[in-house]
Design a protein around this motif. Structure first.
Motif, short mmCIF file in Angstrom:
data_model
loop_
_atom_site.label_atom_id
_atom_site.label_comp_id
_atom_site.label_asym_id
_atom_site.label_seq_id
_atom_site.Cartn_x
_atom_site.Cartn_y
_atom_site.Cartn_z
N VAL A 193 8.32 6.23 -11.10
CA VAL A 193 7.80 7.58 -10.86
C VAL A 193 8.96 8.57 -10.93
O VAL A 193 9.99 8.40 -10.27
CB VAL A 193 7.10 7.66 -9.49
N LEU A 194 8.79 9.62 -11.71
CA LEU A 194 9.85 10.63 -11.91
C LEU A 194 9.67 11.77 -10.92
O LEU A 194 8.54 12.18 -10.63
CB LEU A 194 9.82 11.16 -13.33
N TYR A 230 4.80 11.97 -12.67
CA TYR A 230 5.70 12.83 -11.89
C TYR A 230 5.09 13.05 -10.50
O TYR A 230 3.88 13.18 -10.35
CB TYR A 230 5.89 14.18 -12.58
N ALA A 231 5.95 13.12 -9.52
CA ALA A 231 5.44 13.33 -8.16
C ALA A 231 6.50 13.94 -7.26
O ALA A 231 7.70 13.70 -7.42
CB ALA A 231 4.99 11.99 -7.56
N VAL A 244 1.37 15.51 -7.84
CA VAL A 244 1.24 14.16 -8.39
C VAL A 244 0.46 14.28 -9.70
O VAL A 244 -0.58 14.94 -9.73
CB VAL A 244 0.46 13.20 -7.45
N GLY A 245 0.95 13.69 -10.75
CA GLY A 245 0.21 13.74 -12.01
C GLY A 245 0.79 12.83 -13.07
O GLY A 245 1.99 12.56 -13.09
N LYS A 246 -0.09 12.33 -13.94
CA LYS A 246 0.31 11.52 -15.10
C LYS A 246 0.10 12.35 -16.36
O LYS A 246 -0.98 12.91 -16.55
CB LYS A 246 -0.50 10.23 -15.15
N LEU A 269 1.10 4.69 -8.59
CA LEU A 269 2.09 5.51 -7.88
C LEU A 269 2.91 4.72 -6.89
O LEU A 269 4.11 4.94 -6.73
CB LEU A 269 1.37 6.65 -7.16
N PHE A 270 2.27 3.77 -6.20
CA PHE A 270 2.92 3.07 -5.09
C PHE A 270 3.06 1.58 -5.35
O PHE A 270 2.23 0.95 -6.02
CB PHE A 270 2.09 3.21 -3.81
N ASP A 271 4.12 1.02 -4.75
CA ASP A 271 4.16 -0.42 -4.49
C ASP A 271 3.52 -0.60 -3.13
O ASP A 271 3.93 0.04 -2.14
CB ASP A 271 5.62 -0.93 -4.45
#
Length: 273
Positions: A193-194, A230-231, A244-246, A269-271
């Motif tokens: 995630v950037l 990006y987040a 938050v967005g792709k 977004l998450f582990d």
């Protein structure tokens, strides 16, 4: 003789460490005891509550306490403790865990409350003054612990410093698609995630939708690519609610780049552990 004294001193230190660790943060121990008592007996243990008021479990002078009570609401069992004096309020503040998310400040008329969230413990802790506060800071204060609902826990994750952080679910610029079943799991941002803040220097206007307008002078290597996520949970003038967005599409026009983002699934977004 000196050796015996040293051994005794070491034992006392070890006992104090065990006692402190058992206490947890303010009144969490009492809340846990009440939950256990309820689950075992199928109801509230009034004898347990009466005993609590005479013990030092509260970490407050008993003479400064007004009441300790429990009540049920749709979320579950809630605990309220009322007390006086700013010194006690400060003492409670200082012992809120460092990893907690907060404080989140809320005003209810003349009353002011600050809340901290601990999703790992499934609780929200609040401290506030009820009514008028004297010039020296003294007032009637309330300390409460209540369980977090699934909605409360939405968007929380552990950041790189081990602290709880949160995306504001529900805002138009936070394209985070909520899933059920993960509310009790610890989440950390995926390394792929950037940071959306990297785009801030090129943004021509603040983000109020899942579209960003970026300056055409930005280096080609910095232009978002389709599929990148990006987040940022930080709120600023450019990201009033975080972001938050792709990346769905990137279009070049006379003024720069128009980047369209889509919603991001929590698993992207998450582990989640």
């Amino acid at each position: 003789m000196k050796k015996n004294r040293l051994i005794i001193a070491c034992l006392l230190v070890m006992m104090s460490i065990v006692y402190m660790s058992a206490q947890g943060f303010p009144m969490d121990t009492i809340y846990r005891m009440a939950l256990e008592g309820r689950s075992v007996r199928g109801g509230h243990d009034y004898a347990l509550r009466a005993r609590m008021l005479t013990k030092e479990d509260l970490n407050l002078p008993v003479k400064d306490l007004f009441q300790l009570r429990f009540q049920e609401n749709p979320k579950g069992l809630c605990m309220f403790c009322s007390f006086r004096f700013q010194a006690n309020e400060r003492a409670l503040h200082q012992r809120i865990p460092q990893e907690a998310f907060g404080p989140v400040r809320v005003n209810y008329g003349p009353s002011v409350f600050e809340s901290w969230y601990l999703p790992g413990n499934n609780i929200k802790v609040s401290i506030g003054a009820v009514g008028k506060i004297a010039s020296n800071g003294n007032a009637d204060y309330v300390y409460s612990i209540e369980p977090m609902s699934a909605r409360d826990k939405a968007g929380f994750f552990k950041n790189g410093l081990g602290k709880w952080d949160r995306f504001l679910i529900g805002s138009t610029t936070v394209g985070l698609s909520e899933r059920t079943g993960f509310s009790d799991r610890v989440r950390t941002l995926r390394p792929t995630v950037l940071p959306a803040d990297n785009l801030a220097v090129y943004m021509l206007e603040s983000a109020n939708t899942l579209f960003l307008h970026l300056n055409g002078i930005m280096p080609r290597k910095d232009v978002p690519a389709v599929g990148q996520i990006y987040a940022t949970s930080s709120q600023s003038a450019l990201f009033p609610f975080g972001f938050v967005g792709k990346v769905v599409s990137v279009c070049k026009d006379k003024t720069g780049f128009k980047v369209e983002f889509g919603e991001v699934d929590e698993l992207e977004l998450f582990d989640i552990k």
